[in-house]
Design a protein around this motif. Structure first.
Motif, PDB file in Angstrom:
ATOM      1  N   PHE A 159       0.833  -1.202   0.000  1.00 22.81           N
ATOM      2  CA  PHE A 159       0.000   0.000   0.000  1.00 22.81           C
ATOM      3  C   PHE A 159       0.868   1.252   0.000  1.00 22.81           C
ATOM      4  CE2 PHE A 159      -2.634   3.252   2.082  1.00 22.81           C
ATOM      5  CZ  PHE A 159      -3.740   3.211   1.246  1.00 22.81           C
ATOM      6  N   SER A 160       1.941   1.207   0.763  1.00 20.44           N
ATOM      7  CA  SER A 160       2.872   2.339   0.778  1.00 20.44           C
ATOM      8  C   SER A 160       3.500   2.530  -0.597  1.00 20.44           C
ATOM      9  CB  SER A 160       3.954   2.098   1.828  1.00 20.44           C
ATOM     10  OG  SER A 160       4.906   3.129   1.803  1.00 20.44           O
ATOM     11  N   TRP A 161       3.839   1.412  -1.248  1.00 16.31           N
ATOM     12  CA  TRP A 161       4.392   1.498  -2.623  1.00 16.31           C
ATOM     13  C   TRP A 161       3.394   2.155  -3.556  1.00 16.31           C
ATOM     14  CZ3 TRP A 161       1.904  -1.101  -6.640  1.00 16.31           C
ATOM     15  CH2 TRP A 161       2.534  -1.020  -7.874  1.00 16.31           C
ATOM     16  N   LEU A 162       2.110   1.777  -3.427  1.00 15.69           N
ATOM     17  CA  LEU A 162       1.080   2.322  -4.315  1.00 15.69           C
ATOM     18  C   LEU A 162       0.896   3.819  -4.104  1.00 15.69           C
ATOM     19  CD1 LEU A 162      -1.205   1.795  -6.378  1.00 15.69           C
ATOM     20  CD2 LEU A 162      -2.716   1.363  -4.431  1.00 15.69           C
ATOM     21  N   THR A 163       0.855   4.244  -2.843  1.00 20.91           N
ATOM     22  CA  THR A 163       0.562   5.652  -2.565  1.00 20.91           C
ATOM     23  C   THR A 163       1.776   6.554  -2.715  1.00 20.91           C
ATOM     24  OG1 THR A 163       0.917   5.225  -0.208  1.00 20.91           O
ATOM     25  CG2 THR A 163      -1.353   5.079  -1.046  1.00 20.91           C
ATOM     26  N   LYS A 164       2.908   6.137  -2.139  1.00 19.41           N
ATOM     27  CA  LYS A 164       4.082   7.009  -2.112  1.00 19.41           C
ATOM     28  C   LYS A 164       4.927   6.918  -3.379  1.00 19.41           C
ATOM     29  CE  LYS A 164       4.544   7.001   2.939  1.00 19.41           C
ATOM     30  NZ  LYS A 164       5.442   6.691   4.077  1.00 19.41           N
ATOM     31  N   ASP A 165       5.039   5.712  -3.930  1.00 24.59           N
ATOM     32  CA  ASP A 165       5.943   5.525  -5.074  1.00 24.59           C
ATOM     33  C   ASP A 165       5.236   5.587  -6.419  1.00 24.59           C
ATOM     34  OD1 ASP A 165       8.004   5.166  -3.285  1.00 24.59           O
ATOM     35  OD2 ASP A 165       7.749   2.994  -3.188  1.00 24.59           O
ATOM     36  N   ILE A 166       3.913   5.475  -6.434  1.00 25.82           N
ATOM     37  CA  ILE A 166       3.185   5.477  -7.704  1.00 25.82           C
ATOM     38  C   ILE A 166       2.226   6.666  -7.789  1.00 25.82           C
ATOM     39  CG2 ILE A 166       1.602   4.198  -9.196  1.00 25.82           C
ATOM     40  CD1 ILE A 166       4.365   2.986  -9.064  1.00 25.82           C
ATOM     41  N   LEU A 167       1.208   6.675  -6.920  1.00 28.07           N
ATOM     42  CA  LEU A 167       0.152   7.679  -7.046  1.00 28.07           C
ATOM     43  C   LEU A 167       0.658   9.095  -6.786  1.00 28.07           C
ATOM     44  CD1 LEU A 167      -2.854   5.840  -5.360  1.00 28.07           C
ATOM     45  CD2 LEU A 167      -2.320   6.070  -7.791  1.00 28.07           C
ATOM     46  N   ARG A 168       1.459   9.281  -5.735  1.00 28.51           N
ATOM     47  CA  ARG A 168       1.906  10.626  -5.403  1.00 28.51           C
ATOM     48  C   ARG A 168       2.769  11.242  -6.501  1.00 28.51           C
ATOM     49  NH1 ARG A 168       4.338  11.300   0.444  1.00 28.51           N
ATOM     50  NH2 ARG A 168       2.222  10.548   0.887  1.00 28.51           N
ATOM     51  N   PRO A 169       3.834  10.569  -6.993  1.00 27.25           N
ATOM     52  CA  PRO A 169       4.609  11.169  -8.081  1.00 27.25           C
ATOM     53  C   PRO A 169       3.809  11.310  -9.373  1.00 27.25           C
ATOM     54  CG  PRO A 169       5.375   8.943  -7.606  1.00 27.25           C
ATOM     55  CD  PRO A 169       4.450   9.309  -6.511  1.00 27.25           C
ATOM     56  N   ALA A 170       2.878  10.358  -9.592  1.00 26.41           N
ATOM     57  CA  ALA A 170       2.059  10.458 -10.799  1.00 26.41           C
ATOM     58  C   ALA A 170       1.167  11.692 -10.749  1.00 26.41           C
ATOM     59  CB  ALA A 170       1.218   9.195 -10.963  1.00 26.41           C
ATOM     60  N   CYS A 171       0.553  11.951  -9.595  1.00 29.27           N
ATOM     61  CA  CYS A 171      -0.304  13.131  -9.459  1.00 29.27           C
ATOM     62  C   CYS A 171       0.498  14.420  -9.619  1.00 29.27           C
ATOM     63  CB  CYS A 171      -1.011  13.110  -8.112  1.00 29.27           C
ATOM     64  SG  CYS A 171      -2.278  11.830  -7.966  1.00 29.27           S
ATOM     65  N   LYS A 172       1.692  14.451  -9.023  1.00 30.38           N
ATOM     66  CA  LYS A 172       2.535  15.632  -9.168  1.00 30.38           C
ATOM     67  C   LYS A 172       2.885  15.869 -10.639  1.00 30.38           C
ATOM     68  CE  LYS A 172       4.748  15.577  -4.588  1.00 30.38           C
ATOM     69  NZ  LYS A 172       6.034  15.442  -3.852  1.00 30.38           N
ATOM     70  N   ALA A 173       3.205  14.772 -11.335  1.00 30.88           N
ATOM     71  CA  ALA A 173       3.563  14.907 -12.754  1.00 30.88           C
ATOM     72  C   ALA A 173       2.376  15.401 -13.573  1.00 30.88           C
ATOM     73  CB  ALA A 173       4.057  13.570 -13.287  1.00 30.88           C
ATOM     74  N   ILE A 174       1.192  14.858 -13.292  1.00 30.73           N
ATOM     75  CA  ILE A 174       0.000  15.265 -14.039  1.00 30.73           C
ATOM     76  C   ILE A 174      -0.278  16.749 -13.847  1.00 30.73           C
ATOM     77  CG2 ILE A 174      -2.516  15.037 -14.078  1.00 30.73           C
ATOM     78  CD1 ILE A 174      -2.125  12.023 -13.669  1.00 30.73           C
TER      79      ILE A 174
END
Length: 651
Positions: free
Chosen positions: A301-316
């Protein structure tokens, strides 16, 4: 100032071409008659514009039940309608039709400019200018540019979307910039945490997923049961007490419920549910997957939120600040709100992005698509009540031309392309294909070749294999033809590199444009009926291919009868009287000829040569005037002289 001078110095030929085109357009625009489909387009445009007025004044959004253009977006129609009203306000001598025709022609200039900058990606200025000049002087396009508010604007905006989309990719997909480091899924930690989890935790994580799977299978297997349950729910809400929670809710979303039967609400709810069903299943599956990871594996879950969703949202959010992305997305959205084939431009842009070495910014296509969809929604009032459902319905209608299509030979499309473009264009196109094949190792040849394969050759091959039907020749596929001119630019670039003289380059492109310009003068204002020498010109194509299939020559027929017909004469018009009446004298009585016996009721019959109707309608009547070009009859005017004369429209 210095940058502006530099840009003008580079692009002055295309700037001069556009200015010349607009000047000519302003002079000749009033020569063109109204085309067959235009009256319906006008109604659709103003009906759509009325919805914006209603929206901002608190009135209900009206529906489109009485119109038949819902499958096409009204974005350009609305722009052209507003422009036409502005023109007629400034120039009272101009008609609304003239304003629409000028708007269409200006949209064509957007396509000319877009083609120039698209070709400039791989060629020099003069080669790109040469391709743009040949493109703008094609009689087929020039004629349609005034009278066709559907296919020409779509072609131009498709070109604009593609050009801006490729520019967006170049701006965002820069190796080493804005890279996002995505950590790999921690498979080992997930396995360990799964083994260490208690049975209760495992059951708690798996039960929602199992229930979701059962629900999906039940929905697929028992659609009727779900519809019955939904109907029962709607009935309960519909019959609820007005002061209850359900009653207040229903009265808010359906203020006219007292005048509408419950069956109508049930049918609408079932229709909406069926269209949203797949999206709901996918969304719930994603949410349940997140819940599963949260319960069973903290590291995952930490991988999903911190390593995937958070950087993806910042990039978007970072991409959303890019002017290149916003411009490309808005152009794509407007193009989609013209015709639903527009996302094909996004596919071409995506394919180009995949060829870039830096793949990580592919995430930019999420905001790119989102902004495009939002733009399409805002500029297409028909979608407002049920965006997904009506979008799907429109796609279904667009894919079914069974009522209008004609069965055609397998290679008719290729034949029409080869006989409706000028000879120099066809020769240069073939030369460009050969040159790219010989130089595929070089980016400046490989990239345009791959683009042309997917933009033009693949769709044409699919149509040949499936033996797709066509009508009105191939005007619906104009958006594929700019690919031909990209290859023309490639061929010219190689040639101009050899010549290496500005005056020779200019002289050559002018010579290559002569066949199109000359034909335009001869056929004016019916340039769109052009056929080249490979089929014997317009005369050779007559009775074998459709020429004035939109009956724009009815304008000239009306002008003839204005001077020849007696006061109060009755005139029957075959096909549609709507495009004849605007040009007829006020005292002339114009009627739509629906096939009944007209020998006693009418003095003249105006009939187009489309589908050889001029031969079939009133064959014994005297032909007093024909509208023709180069020996090809476009419209016949027949006089009904004897009361007993048989004059019926064949079935």
């Amino acid at each position: 100032m210095q940058a502006a001078r530099k840009n003008f110095g580079q692009h002055w030929p295309i700037i001069l071409l556009i200015l010349i085109n607009i000047t000519i357009g302003l002079v000749v625009v009033r020569d063109y008659g109204q085309s067959w489909d235009e009256p319906g387009n006008y109604r659709y445009a103003y009906h759509s514009l009325d919805n914006y007025y209603n929206l901002f004044h608190g009135s209900p959004v009206t529906d489109f039940n009485d119109l038949h253009l819902d499958q096409k977006g009204p974005a350009f129609f609305m722009l052209a309608g507003l422009f036409s009203r502005l023109v007629t306000a400034m120039l009272p001598a101009w008609s609304e039709i003239n304003g629409w025709h000028l708007a269409c022609f200006l949209a064509f200039q957007v396509g000319v400019i877009s083609l120039y900058f698209l070709a400039r990606r791989w060629t020099g200025n003069w080669a790109a200018f040469g391709a743009a000049l040949l493109f703008s002087t094609q009689p087929l396009f020039w004629g349609h540019a005034f009278i066709n508010p559907k296919d020409i604007p779509f072609m131009s905006f498709f070109l604009l979307s593609l050009t801006l989309g490729l520019w967006m990719v170049d701006r965002l997909f820069v190796p080493g910039q804005d890279g996002i480091a995505y950590a790999a899924f921690p498979v080992g930690q997930f396995k360990n945490e799964w083994k260490q989890a208690s049975p209760a935790r495992k059951i708690a994580s798996l039960v929602p997923l199992l229930l979701w799977a059962v629900l999906v299978m039940a929905a697929l297997a028992y659609t009727r049961t779900l519809n019955s349950s939904l109907a029962a729910l709607i009935r309960t809400i519909y019959n609820a007490d007005a002061q209850s929670l359900w009653g207040k809710f229903f009265s808010r979303i359906a203020p006219n419920a007292g005048n509408i039967a419950v069956e109508s609400y049930i049918a609408k709810a079932q229709s909406i549910f069926s269209k949203w069903e797949a999206a709901l299943f996918i969304l719930t599956a994603l949410l349940l997957a997140i819940v599963f990871l949260r319960i069973i594996s903290r590291s995952s879950f930490s991988w999903l939120t911190k390593d995937i969703l958070r950087p993806a949202c910042k990039a978007i959010f970072r991409y959303l600040k890019s002017p290149a992305l916003l411009l490309a997305a808005i152009a794509l959205g407007l193009t989609t709100a013209i015709r639903l084939s527009a996302p094909y431009a996004a596919l071409l842009v995506g394919f180009y992005a995949l060829t870039k070495k830096e793949k990580k910014p592919l995430l930019a296509f999420f905001p790119y698509g989102a902004v495009a969809m939002l733009t399409a929604y805002l500029t297409w009032p028909y979608l407002w009540r049920d965006p997904i459902g009506r979008f799907i319905d429109s796609m279904g209608v667009m894919s079914d031309y069974s009522e209008q299509s004609l069965n055609v030979s397998r290679f008719l499309l290729l034949k029409l392309i080869s006989i409706q473009l000028t000879e120099p264009v066809l020769i240069l196109f073939l030369a460009g294909i050969v040159l790219t094949l010989l130089n595929l190792k070089k980016d400046k040849f490989r990239e345009p070749f791959l683009l042309i394969v997917f933009w033009l050759l693949l769709p044409v091959a699919i149509m040949i294999i499936t033996q797709s039907s066509l009508y009105d020749n191939f005007r619906q596929l104009f958006f594929l033809l700019p690919a031909v001119f990209v290859m023309v630019a490639v061929a010219l670039d190689v040639l101009f590199t050899k010549l290496n003289r500005v005056w020779l380059n200019l002289a050559l492109v002018l010579v290559l444009a002569v066949p199109g310009i000359s034909a335009g003068f001869r056929l004016h204002p019916y340039e769109y009926i052009y056929f080249n020498s490979f089929v014997g010109g317009v005369k050779g194509a007559f009775r074998h291919y459709e020429l004035d299939y939109w009956a724009t020559s009815y304008k000239e027929a009306a002008e003839y009868l204005n001077g020849a017909a007696p006061t109060g004469a009755k005139i029957a018009v075959v096909g549609t009287d709507l495009i004849f009446k605007p040009y007829a004298r006020p005292d002339l009585k114009v009627y739509y000829f629906n096939g009944i016996d007209v020998s006693e009721d009418f003095d003249y019959v105006v009939v187009t040569s489309r589908a050889n109707n001029d031969l079939a309608v009133c064959p014994g009547a005297k032909v007093v005037k024909t509208i023709e070009r180069e020996g090809a009859i476009l419209t016949s005017i027949k006089q009904i002289s004897s009361p007993g004369e048989e004059c019926i429209l064949p079935p």
